[in-house]
Design a protein around this motif. Sequence first.
Motif, PDB file in Angstrom:
ATOM      1  N   PHE A 150      43.356  89.760  41.721  1.00 19.51           N
ATOM      2  CA  PHE A 150      42.713  88.462  41.607  1.00 19.51           C
ATOM      3  C   PHE A 150      43.487  87.698  40.538  1.00 19.51           C
ATOM      4  O   PHE A 150      43.374  88.012  39.360  1.00 19.51           O
ATOM      5  CB  PHE A 150      41.245  88.633  41.200  1.00 19.51           C
ATOM      6  CG  PHE A 150      40.491  87.342  41.206  1.00 19.51           C
ATOM      7  CD1 PHE A 150      39.807  86.936  42.339  1.00 19.51           C
ATOM      8  CD2 PHE A 150      40.491  86.509  40.094  1.00 19.51           C
ATOM      9  CE1 PHE A 150      39.129  85.740  42.348  1.00 19.51           C
ATOM     10  CE2 PHE A 150      39.816  85.307  40.112  1.00 19.51           C
ATOM     11  CZ  PHE A 150      39.134  84.912  41.236  1.00 19.51           C
ATOM     12  N   HIS A 394      35.759  90.622  38.486  1.00 15.04           N
ATOM     13  CA  HIS A 394      37.087  91.237  38.595  1.00 15.04           C
ATOM     14  C   HIS A 394      37.516  91.994  37.346  1.00 15.04           C
ATOM     15  O   HIS A 394      38.520  92.679  37.361  1.00 15.04           O
ATOM     16  CB  HIS A 394      38.111  90.162  38.950  1.00 15.04           C
ATOM     17  CG  HIS A 394      37.818  89.522  40.257  1.00 15.04           C
ATOM     18  ND1 HIS A 394      38.118  90.120  41.452  1.00 15.04           N
ATOM     19  CD2 HIS A 394      37.178  88.371  40.569  1.00 15.04           C
ATOM     20  CE1 HIS A 394      37.709  89.352  42.447  1.00 15.04           C
ATOM     21  NE2 HIS A 394      37.128  88.292  41.942  1.00 15.04           N
ATOM     22  N   TRP A 582      45.468  84.999  48.259  1.00 15.01           N
ATOM     23  CA  TRP A 582      45.538  83.973  47.227  1.00 15.01           C
ATOM     24  C   TRP A 582      46.806  83.137  47.266  1.00 15.01           C
ATOM     25  O   TRP A 582      46.835  82.030  46.749  1.00 15.01           O
ATOM     26  CB  TRP A 582      45.393  84.597  45.834  1.00 15.01           C
ATOM     27  CG  TRP A 582      44.037  85.164  45.604  1.00 15.01           C
ATOM     28  CD1 TRP A 582      43.696  86.476  45.539  1.00 15.01           C
ATOM     29  CD2 TRP A 582      42.818  84.436  45.432  1.00 15.01           C
ATOM     30  NE1 TRP A 582      42.354  86.626  45.327  1.00 15.01           N
ATOM     31  CE2 TRP A 582      41.788  85.378  45.266  1.00 15.01           C
ATOM     32  CE3 TRP A 582      42.489  83.075  45.410  1.00 15.01           C
ATOM     33  CZ2 TRP A 582      40.456  85.022  45.073  1.00 15.01           C
ATOM     34  CZ3 TRP A 582      41.172  82.717  45.214  1.00 15.01           C
ATOM     35  CH2 TRP A 582      40.168  83.688  45.047  1.00 15.01           C
TER      36      TRP A 582
END
Lengths: 618, 324, 294
Positions: A150, A394, A582
């Motif tokens: 992340f 996360h 992402w």
Amino acid sequence: MIMRHDLITILKVKKMRVKKLSTGLTLLIVFAMLFSTFGCISEKEETPAPTTAAPTTAAPTTAAPTTAAPKVYEGLILPSGEKMAPMEILTLTPGADPTLNQEAVFIAEWWKKIGIDVEAKAMEKGALVQKIYWDRDFDATLWYIGGERFPLYLQYYYCEDEIYQYGWNFMQYRNPEYDSLSSEWLSIFDLDKAQERAFELQEMLAEDNPQIPLISDTKLTAYNNKKWEGWINQYGGVAGFDSMCTIDPVGGDTDNDILKIGLLKEPDTLNPLGTGFTETWTIINKIYCGGMWNPPTALYRYAPVSGELIPFLAEGDIEYDDATNTAIVKLKKGIKWHDGTELTAKDIKFTVDLMKEFEVPNYQDSVGFIDKVETIDDYTLKYYLTNKTVNFYHKTMMMIILQERKWSQIAEGARRKVDPTEYLTQCQITTPMGAGPFKFVEWKRGSYILLEKNPDWFFKDQTLPMGNDKLKYDLKVDKILFKFYASSETRILALKNGDIDICTIPAADIADFEADPDMTILEWGNDWLDFIGFNCTKPPFNDPAFRKALHYLIDKEFLVDKLQQGYAIAQYSVIPAINTFWCNPDCPTYGMGMSMEERIQKAIEILKGAGYTWESES
Amino acid sequence: MSMERYILSRVIQIIIIFFIVMSIIFLLFRVIPSDPTSFLLTPSMTAEAKEAIREQFGLNEPIITQYYLYFKNFFHGNFGNSFYGGRSVMNIIKERMLNSIFLVTTAVILSYIIGITVGKAIAWKRGSKTEKFFVGLGLWFYTMFTPWLGILFLWIFAFKLHLFPLGGMITSEVWIANPSLIEKICDLIHHLILPLITYVVLWFGGYMLLMRNSMLETLREDYIITARAKGLKEKDIRDKHAARNALLPIVTAFAISISFSITGAVLIETVFSWPGIGRTIVEATLRQDYPLVQGAFAIITIVVLIANFIADIAYAYLDPRISY
Amino acid sequence: MKKKKWKLIRQIWDLIRGSTFIKLGVSIIIIFGIMAVFSPIWVNRNPEIYDPIIGVDPDVHGSEGPSLKHPLGTDYIGKDLFSQLLRGSQIAFILGIMVSVLSTTIGTIVGLVAGYYGRIVDIILMRLADIILTLPRLPLLIVISGIFGTQSNWIILLILSFTFWPTISRVIRSQTLSLRERPFIESAKVSGVGNRRIILRHLAPNVLPITFYYLTVTVTGAILVEAGLSFLGFGDPSNMSWGMMLKWCFTTGYVFKAPYWMIPPGLCISALAFSFYLIGVGLEEIVNPRLKKR
């Protein structure tokens, strides 16, 4: 190195005769003349080399020579009227990172073609960090970024809050719009919306070019297919946590199946609070639950391939209450520590409290925003947050879990010390106590670390979905032996000899390993990428047009094909393309597919438009 | 000056040198332009955390305080803790030093024996083809690039012929299976042989030349000529008269060469993955683990100082001609 | 005048011819000398392809073995290994010679001064030498290289010279000590010759043979130590010395795959170091009568 004359010096002094003096002297003169001639010749003939090199600007990727003699640009003059000062691209030494080093060397060559006086300068890592993070005394640097599934760095690497002296935003990129958008991004829990925002942020960065993403390499892992099979090729590597819990021995299961892994560096400690070393984490990850580098497996974890957040030690989803900023997390029942006692919510609360009390540096981004934790019962936790942030998902949910029974004693000892944090992070853990799939057995310093399987592991024989398949965590590995090698050559020979079962190999070895029927090679994308970061406060690097022109000059295809022999991916966003969720695939691809001639044309065009001129023009 | 006074003056000198050297080491590690904490940083750290790390290593103290603490800790045998994992530097050094000494002493003794035997023989055959050949051979290996030869040996003997292991000190598989003491020793020796051979091949030349030169000088002494005149056997003159006297300076070289060798083992230890002090210094420098580098460096220096002292005394004792 | 010159050259020739070691050493050095001179010629034909640092052959993929275009093959990017080897010989010569000249000069001067003046000068200079001799050389170099953060051949050169001079000055000093008691120095002193003149005119010529010996032997040391530093990762990355060539071969994993890359630089380091040492030993035999044939 022992020199014989050292010994002679100390032991006996020779009585030498003077008679042959003149002959000796002449010998010396002859030698000296001989050598100085070499020196002069080489010095003289070396200097004109760059100027003769400049006109023949045949693009390295295109073999065909250009027909018309291309124009030479020399002495770039800034819009302010000053001549551009010589600049340096700071990077690591070839010993530390050969790829980064060579990238800098070639990029400097390309930038020279528009009349910039630029050199690549290699430094030790510490000195480089000092220069760019501490002193902020640099023009441009080649560095790397990534390692986060992340990509939280999308915020902290570019925001104004991190411009302070030791902050992460060493490029000193200032963009108020970006700041507000990115800090908002951190509080978006909805994945699709967060993705949309992340794409937007990446586009802004790609337009502004505070850093130029270069390439990220494709790693190669070879394994001995006569020993273990079923390796999982997933995000972050092959020989990871999931592989070690699921691989099967070739030719039947016995009671003593040892998996042998070669490490290039010896771990520094088994204390999970005091290390950020990846080698250490490859070992600690197996013993404890949770961790720092991919893939952390704690209360929650990323699914083996798809990468979504799934419960591991926890049961069900996080119940997050937006109004009060509280979260309720439920724990599975029957999770046992290696000593047989049960892992309960108390241990987790203890860990968070410990991190907060001692301000353990490595975990501040996991607990910094947590006001307090309550245990509702042995299997339920309630977190009170000061602000809404994705870090909770996360970071906090992936944080390591320590056993209260063992660590409360250590913490007690630490409280009595002058510097409790130092004591806590540096104390030696000789018998690590975790709840992971493997137990610690022995560490023979300088040689090996031995782990054995934990038959009472809570997740044993359970499954996780992987694509259309199911991954069964059946723990066929009875023992893991981590061996330490001083160099990667000996480690590769060890793999060929059968001394170890798996290791990463350089591209040079592919042909060799492909020819070997005992070996199989797996390719996986590294989630780190190399980039050039500019000092955005220093002219002319504060000019986005200038940065964009430099971006056009970088032949990423050359870096991929030549430096990495094709085992890399050219990157156009600051998030590596391997992170498919992402990474914004639509970032502008500056100069992709252009020849060096076209690149120079384009860069000159941009610079002329921004008011730059050249000494050679006027 | 009497022997006692000579020794006393040497002791005082050595103590002074020791303090100067230790101060140099101290200063060396304070003028470092790079930040030693840089390797400990991870993206999770906040500004306060980073500042705290710097404080933790005492990098913000005034230099005089650091200097005082440095000597104070040194005399308590405390070199601080490694930046990595916080292990006591003294423990790491002890462990690594033993490994180094094990390899180096064996190697030095062996190359001595070979060097002296060959040196003696070729000095006797002065001017012959054999002599030239051996001098050339010894020199060739002596000036050979250590890691290169090491890698070649590793490739031939360990990888191609499977005679020896690919480096390291022990076979992990053997040691995890609860071996007996004899098995352990055999395993150690098995690992020792290849670095040992490399060592000896590289270094016997130096001792050989030293012995040869010393021998040639002795052969010119009067008592050898007298011995000849008496009609003694050539072999007796060589072994009993000449060699014994020629050995004098070489025996004293022993202490020094051991200290030199410990530092010289850096390259061999790196090639053969031998967990010794030399490799420790290289690895620690590469990752800027300054307490460890400083400690290892100080210990090596002390070993060299002591060895030099012993050599001085031994030389003074053995050679009555020395003027104090 | 001309005749005298001829005589001198003849003398040298006789000397070299008389010593197998010197003959062999000089011939090896000449080979490397030719390589060093040939280097710019080879590179300048087409620097785009043959430059040892930035030249890349676009037709080559990965490291390729020897061919007509690249006599020693190419490295993993497609750089010509032969031009790297040639450049390496230049660096080895320049570095080796400069270190040896620098350290021998310092060593000789310090030795002469310490030996001649004696007393406090002697004590200070010799203790200084002791201190430097005490610091273990390779670890010291490693630590200093680490401390500087960036490595350049100039720094390596300076540190090498710094660590090599004490050995030489010790020998020169003891030699001077014994020379000082000789009658001709005494008589020079009595006749009122200045100290500087005595050192330069009377002492210096007498210690020169030892200086020559160290001049050649130090080159060996410098070449080997530089290569060792490069191998350990403390070399100058902006230059392609033989040590750096080996380092690149190692870091890119071609050690056992590309003998055309691994063998030449190692061989060159060893051979050049060998040749200088040979000359040193040859000189030693000539100037030290005790080592001569009976």
